[in-house]
Design a protein around this motif. Structure first.
Motif, PDB file in Angstrom:
ATOM      1  N   ASN A 207       6.635 -28.505  21.856  1.00  0.00           N
ATOM      2  CA  ASN A 207       6.003 -29.710  22.408  1.00  0.00           C
ATOM      3  C   ASN A 207       4.502 -29.772  22.138  1.00  0.00           C
ATOM      4  O   ASN A 207       3.979 -30.781  21.657  1.00  0.00           O
ATOM      5  CB  ASN A 207       6.256 -29.803  23.919  1.00  0.00           C
ATOM      6  CG  ASN A 207       7.694 -30.179  24.252  1.00  0.00           C
ATOM      7  OD1 ASN A 207       8.419 -30.695  23.401  1.00  0.00           O
ATOM      8  ND2 ASN A 207       8.117 -29.912  25.474  1.00  0.00           N
ATOM      9  N   PHE A 208       3.787 -28.697  22.449  1.00  0.00           N
ATOM     10  CA  PHE A 208       2.337 -28.714  22.275  1.00  0.00           C
ATOM     11  C   PHE A 208       1.915 -28.437  20.836  1.00  0.00           C
ATOM     12  O   PHE A 208       0.751 -28.652  20.490  1.00  0.00           O
ATOM     13  CB  PHE A 208       1.684 -27.730  23.252  1.00  0.00           C
ATOM     14  CG  PHE A 208       1.667 -28.243  24.657  1.00  0.00           C
ATOM     15  CD1 PHE A 208       0.770 -29.227  25.043  1.00  0.00           C
ATOM     16  CD2 PHE A 208       2.581 -27.781  25.591  1.00  0.00           C
ATOM     17  CE1 PHE A 208       0.767 -29.731  26.331  1.00  0.00           C
ATOM     18  CE2 PHE A 208       2.582 -28.277  26.883  1.00  0.00           C
ATOM     19  CZ  PHE A 208       1.683 -29.257  27.258  1.00  0.00           C
ATOM     20  N   ALA A 209       2.846 -28.006  20.019  1.00  0.00           N
ATOM     21  CA  ALA A 209       2.562 -27.912  18.580  1.00  0.00           C
ATOM     22  C   ALA A 209       2.515 -29.323  17.992  1.00  0.00           C
ATOM     23  O   ALA A 209       1.615 -29.653  17.214  1.00  0.00           O
ATOM     24  CB  ALA A 209       3.628 -27.073  17.883  1.00  0.00           C
ATOM     25  N   TRP A 210       3.493 -30.154  18.357  1.00  0.00           N
ATOM     26  CA  TRP A 210       3.486 -31.548  17.898  1.00  0.00           C
ATOM     27  C   TRP A 210       2.219 -32.254  18.364  1.00  0.00           C
ATOM     28  O   TRP A 210       1.548 -32.939  17.582  1.00  0.00           O
ATOM     29  CB  TRP A 210       4.710 -32.292  18.433  1.00  0.00           C
ATOM     30  CG  TRP A 210       6.003 -31.939  17.796  1.00  0.00           C
ATOM     31  CD1 TRP A 210       7.040 -31.245  18.365  1.00  0.00           C
ATOM     32  CD2 TRP A 210       6.417 -32.245  16.460  1.00  0.00           C
ATOM     33  NE1 TRP A 210       8.053 -31.099  17.464  1.00  0.00           N
ATOM     34  CE2 TRP A 210       7.704 -31.709  16.286  1.00  0.00           C
ATOM     35  CE3 TRP A 210       5.826 -32.910  15.393  1.00  0.00           C
ATOM     36  CZ2 TRP A 210       8.418 -31.820  15.104  1.00  0.00           C
ATOM     37  CZ3 TRP A 210       6.531 -33.029  14.202  1.00  0.00           C
ATOM     38  CH2 TRP A 210       7.805 -32.491  14.062  1.00  0.00           C
TER      39      TRP A 210
ATOM     40  N   ASP B   5       0.996 -19.785  10.543  1.00  0.00           N
ATOM     41  CA  ASP B   5      -0.056 -18.826  10.864  1.00  0.00           C
ATOM     42  C   ASP B   5      -0.466 -18.972  12.331  1.00  0.00           C
ATOM     43  O   ASP B   5      -0.697 -20.078  12.822  1.00  0.00           O
ATOM     44  CB  ASP B   5      -1.266 -19.085   9.956  1.00  0.00           C
ATOM     45  CG  ASP B   5      -2.328 -17.999  10.052  1.00  0.00           C
ATOM     46  OD1 ASP B   5      -2.342 -17.273  11.064  1.00  0.00           O
ATOM     47  OD2 ASP B   5      -3.142 -17.888   9.120  1.00  0.00           O
ATOM     48  N   ASP B   6      -0.572 -17.849  13.036  1.00  0.00           N
ATOM     49  CA  ASP B   6      -1.016 -17.880  14.434  1.00  0.00           C
ATOM     50  C   ASP B   6      -2.414 -18.468  14.569  1.00  0.00           C
ATOM     51  O   ASP B   6      -2.780 -19.013  15.610  1.00  0.00           O
ATOM     52  CB  ASP B   6      -1.011 -16.471  15.034  1.00  0.00           C
ATOM     53  CG  ASP B   6       0.393 -15.986  15.355  1.00  0.00           C
ATOM     54  OD1 ASP B   6       1.332 -16.794  15.231  1.00  0.00           O
ATOM     55  OD2 ASP B   6       0.546 -14.809  15.716  1.00  0.00           O
ATOM     56  N   ASN B   7      -3.218 -18.340  13.504  1.00  0.00           N
ATOM     57  CA  ASN B   7      -4.593 -18.849  13.525  1.00  0.00           C
ATOM     58  C   ASN B   7      -4.721 -20.204  12.826  1.00  0.00           C
ATOM     59  O   ASN B   7      -5.798 -20.573  12.366  1.00  0.00           O
ATOM     60  CB  ASN B   7      -5.526 -17.832  12.858  1.00  0.00           C
ATOM     61  CG  ASN B   7      -5.536 -16.510  13.599  1.00  0.00           C
ATOM     62  OD1 ASN B   7      -5.649 -16.478  14.818  1.00  0.00           O
ATOM     63  ND2 ASN B   7      -5.391 -15.405  12.856  1.00  0.00           N
TER      64      ASN B   7
ATOM     65  N   THR C 155       6.880 -30.445   8.977  1.00  0.00           N
ATOM     66  CA  THR C 155       5.517 -30.820   9.343  1.00  0.00           C
ATOM     67  C   THR C 155       4.653 -29.581   9.569  1.00  0.00           C
ATOM     68  O   THR C 155       3.455 -29.598   9.322  1.00  0.00           O
ATOM     69  CB  THR C 155       5.542 -31.685  10.623  1.00  0.00           C
ATOM     70  OG1 THR C 155       6.343 -32.836  10.370  1.00  0.00           O
ATOM     71  CG2 THR C 155       4.152 -32.135  11.030  1.00  0.00           C
ATOM     72  N   TYR C 156       5.263 -28.487  10.009  1.00  0.00           N
ATOM     73  CA  TYR C 156       4.494 -27.286  10.345  1.00  0.00           C
ATOM     74  C   TYR C 156       4.130 -26.435   9.139  1.00  0.00           C
ATOM     75  O   TYR C 156       3.008 -25.942   9.024  1.00  0.00           O
ATOM     76  CB  TYR C 156       5.285 -26.440  11.347  1.00  0.00           C
ATOM     77  CG  TYR C 156       5.509 -27.169  12.640  1.00  0.00           C
ATOM     78  CD1 TYR C 156       4.434 -27.649  13.370  1.00  0.00           C
ATOM     79  CD2 TYR C 156       6.784 -27.427  13.103  1.00  0.00           C
ATOM     80  CE1 TYR C 156       4.612 -28.348  14.542  1.00  0.00           C
ATOM     81  CE2 TYR C 156       6.978 -28.124  14.277  1.00  0.00           C
ATOM     82  CZ  TYR C 156       5.890 -28.583  14.996  1.00  0.00           C
ATOM     83  OH  TYR C 156       6.080 -29.284  16.148  1.00  0.00           O
TER      84      TYR C 156
ATOM     85  N   TYR D 192      -6.545 -25.930  20.798  1.00  0.00           N
ATOM     86  CA  TYR D 192      -6.535 -25.852  22.257  1.00  0.00           C
ATOM     87  C   TYR D 192      -5.572 -24.793  22.781  1.00  0.00           C
ATOM     88  O   TYR D 192      -5.314 -24.730  23.976  1.00  0.00           O
ATOM     89  CB  TYR D 192      -6.204 -27.228  22.840  1.00  0.00           C
ATOM     90  CG  TYR D 192      -7.186 -28.265  22.358  1.00  0.00           C
ATOM     91  CD1 TYR D 192      -8.470 -28.333  22.885  1.00  0.00           C
ATOM     92  CD2 TYR D 192      -6.858 -29.128  21.307  1.00  0.00           C
ATOM     93  CE1 TYR D 192      -9.397 -29.250  22.407  1.00  0.00           C
ATOM     94  CE2 TYR D 192      -7.779 -30.047  20.826  1.00  0.00           C
ATOM     95  CZ  TYR D 192      -9.053 -30.097  21.375  1.00  0.00           C
ATOM     96  OH  TYR D 192      -9.976 -30.987  20.894  1.00  0.00           O
ATOM     97  N   GLY D 193      -5.051 -23.961  21.868  1.00  0.00           N
ATOM     98  CA  GLY D 193      -4.183 -22.863  22.276  1.00  0.00           C
ATOM     99  C   GLY D 193      -2.953 -22.761  21.393  1.00  0.00           C
ATOM    100  O   GLY D 193      -2.424 -23.766  20.924  1.00  0.00           O
ATOM    101  N   LYS D 194      -2.480 -21.534  21.169  1.00  0.00           N
ATOM    102  CA  LYS D 194      -1.297 -21.297  20.340  1.00  0.00           C
ATOM    103  C   LYS D 194      -0.043 -21.706  21.112  1.00  0.00           C
ATOM    104  O   LYS D 194       0.247 -21.182  22.183  1.00  0.00           O
ATOM    105  CB  LYS D 194      -1.227 -19.810  19.983  1.00  0.00           C
ATOM    106  CG  LYS D 194       0.073 -19.349  19.340  1.00  0.00           C
ATOM    107  CD  LYS D 194       0.246 -19.883  17.938  1.00  0.00           C
ATOM    108  CE  LYS D 194       1.415 -19.225  17.213  1.00  0.00           C
ATOM    109  NZ  LYS D 194       2.729 -19.502  17.793  1.00  0.00           N
ATOM    110  N   PRO D 195       0.720 -22.694  20.591  1.00  0.00           N
ATOM    111  CA  PRO D 195       1.955 -23.111  21.280  1.00  0.00           C
ATOM    112  C   PRO D 195       2.995 -21.994  21.256  1.00  0.00           C
ATOM    113  O   PRO D 195       3.064 -21.216  20.291  1.00  0.00           O
ATOM    114  CB  PRO D 195       2.433 -24.310  20.451  1.00  0.00           C
ATOM    115  CG  PRO D 195       1.245 -24.728  19.632  1.00  0.00           C
ATOM    116  CD  PRO D 195       0.471 -23.479  19.376  1.00  0.00           C
TER     117      PRO D 195
END
Length: 567
Positions: A355-358, A338-340, A308-309, A346-349
């Motif tokens: 968890n916050f990437a999902w 990519d970090d960007n 998914t990423y 809302y912020g780089k996980p």
């Protein structure tokens, strides 16, 4: 399910797994998973074909049915021949959403011809000789026949049995074992039996492979709870970590259950829900496709199984409903990301926890009026490690969080990690939702529900929700959203269970979203006994227990001295 249905499925699980022990000795778990689940699918579609065949026979013999064949119009031989011809008419099966199976793909053919293949005999299929070199080749040939005659399954079935390093007699034994699976039950739907078997085996294989069960399987009661709360009546439904497709199946059931509706719009003759999913694990991706196909659901799972990423299969999708149970606390998820990335609004996980990437991936794909729900580990509600606290703060201050539900422990078969459900939406304003509910303005509010005391122990280690538990939580959620009673339940804060909190309150708690912080403790009923009297009773009881403890200690010492021990 009632107790009899649960016992039927438990007996089926035990029978299959115990009988399979001797077969698993020759294959590792990953290979055996492919072998078993593919054959279970063939058995299911073959049983469905046979059941439909029996129905056709009954229709042909029924004078009131349009298919009736009058025996007076035929000699006995002609009638038998005509019935045989009719039973092979594809349209009779496809009109009832039953897969058409060529002769070589039917279970009886596999059972009858497995021993012949082991003996080296050549087979005749539909009057034509065909060289089948092994039992594995026999199964692959059956799968190829199913795919050839059912375009929905093209590329979905796992046709690698001939390559399995397994004794041919053992593979034939596996065919005979799976032949004992009953897909008929007086109250359970055959598709649900198949789904349960898939989920059970996925969990067992996950254990055998050393993986977390939550990676593959979400307990049915949690899936039902999420679907009842998010209410996917119609629109685009997306699961970026879909496993075997449980959320999609439950969404269809939800639509069918309410107001006599079903998933087909009578005007357009199209599905009311459009299904989009993604899955990294190839076997699980195949299972999800099979799950949709047997239910006659159209779906888009992308071109292939993928991360998914790094390989988003639906980059332009904006879904009305997103539901997911991603792997908990997934590490090293961001290789090649990519970090960007625009998803990290809302912020780089952190690299050590996805968890916050999902969560942000789902928000990125959410429509303007969309709603999403995802299961995460409890740590997601309070962790401040590596930017997680800042991301959570940004989600709160942007007023995206609608509801937080704390779940009881012991809900998952293969992990004891405590979990919660996050509900987010892009629009808390006054509007009418897809279910036709008129929602009040909820801006600046978040509902907290502590469901840790709900449910029952279905066995020594596993907890489950009843439908009453699920309805209690769902009704409170909808009553809060609407500002009016739902099923006779009007919303009000209940100590120990639910609390509607303002963003200001959440800010005072440093953006920690654990429901227990907000709902407080349940108020104990006043039993009318004064505190001083209760305290005196408790003190007296404690003194008695201390005296009993001292007496036991003295007896133990005496016996130890008698055995020659010095104290």
């Amino acid at each position: 399910m009632n107790e009899l249905e649960q016992q039927f499925l438990k007996d089926l699980e035990k029978k299959l797994w115990n009988a399979a022990d001797k077969l698993r000795a020759t294959l590792d778990a990953a290979q055996y998973k492919h072998a078993v689940l593919g054959l279970i699918f063939v058995k299911y579609v073959s049983d469905a074909f046979s059941i439909r065949q029996d129905e056709i026979k009954a229709d042909l013999a029924n004078p009131e049915h349009e298919y009736y064949l009058d025996p007076d119009d035929f000699t006995p031989e002609e009638l038998a021949e005509e019935i045989a011809i009719e039973l092979e008419q594809r349209d009779y099966y496809t009109e009832k959403n039953v897969f058409w199976l060529p002769t070589e793909s039917r279970w009886k053919f596999l059972q009858d011809n497995g021993p012949l293949v082991i003996g080296g005999a050549d087979l005749v299929i539909d009057s034509k000789p065909k060289k089948i070199t092994s039992v594995g080749h026999l199964i692959d040939n059956a799968l190829e026949g199913i795919e050839r005659d059912n375009p929905k399954l093209k590329g979905v079935l796992n046709k690698h049995y001939a390559a399995l390093k397994i004794d041919q007699a053992k593979l034939n034994e596996l065919i005979n074992l799976i032949a004992t699976i009953p897909f008929t039950h007086k109250s359970l739907n055959s598709k649900d039996i198949l789904g349960h078997i898939y989920e059970y085996f996925l969990g067992e294989f996950a254990l055998a492979e050393g993986k977390k069960g939550g990676q593959f399987y979400t307990p049915a009661s949690i899936v039902t709870l999420i679907v009842e709360m998010i209410e996917p009546f119609e629109g685009r439904v997306y699961d970026p970590a879909m496993g075997s497709g449980g959320f999609f199946v439950q969404s269809e059931k939800f639509i069918e259950r309410y107001a006599g509706k079903n998933n087909i719009d009578p005007l357009t003759q199209k599905q009311k829900i459009s299904i989009y999913g993604q899955e990294y694990n190839y076997t699980t991706w195949q299972l999800a496709a099979m799950n949709m196909a047997i239910r006659g659901l159209d779906y888009d799972f992308g071109k292939e199984p993928a991360s998914t990423y790094t390989n988003d299969q639906h980059p332009d999708l904006r879904a009305d409903f997103i539901m997911a149970n991603p792997p908990f606390n997934m590490k090293e998820w961001d290789a090649g990301v990519d970090d960007n990335d625009p998803r990290w609004k809302y912020g780089k996980p952190p690299s050590g926890n996805a968890n916050f990437a999902w969560l942000q991936h789902m928000l990125y794909h959410l429509a303007p009026n969309g709603s999403q729900a995802l299961l995460l580990a409890n740590g997601s509600m309070s962790s401040t490690t590596n930017n997680e606290g800042e991301i959570r703060k940004n989600l709160v201050t942007n007023d995206l969080i609608e509801c937080m539900v704390a779940l009881p422990g012991q809900l998952f078969t293969n992990t004891q990690i405590p979990a919660c459900i996050w509900f987010l939406t892009n629009n808390k304003g006054e509007r009418t939702d897809k279910a036709g509910r008129k929602l009040r303005n909820r801006k600046g509010e978040v509902l907290f529900i502590d469901a840790r005391q709900l449910g029952y122990m279905k066995d020594r280690v596993l907890r489950d929700f009843t439908m009453d538990d699920i309805q209690k939580v769902a009704d409170i959620f909808h009553a809060w959203k609407m500002g009016e009673a739902v099923n006779g339940v009007a919303y009000e804060d209940q100590a120990g269970f639910c609390k509607s909190a303002s963003l200001e309150e959440i800010t005072k708690h440093d953006f920690v979203l654990t429901p227990g912080r907000y709902v407080g403790a349940a108020v104990e009923e006043d039993d009318g006994i004064p505190f001083t009297e209760k305290m005196a009773t408790l003190t007296e009881k404690l003194s008695e227990q201390f005296a009993e403890s001292a007496k036991l200690e003295a007896e133990i010492k005496q016996k130890l001295v008698g055995l020659g021990y010095e104290l």
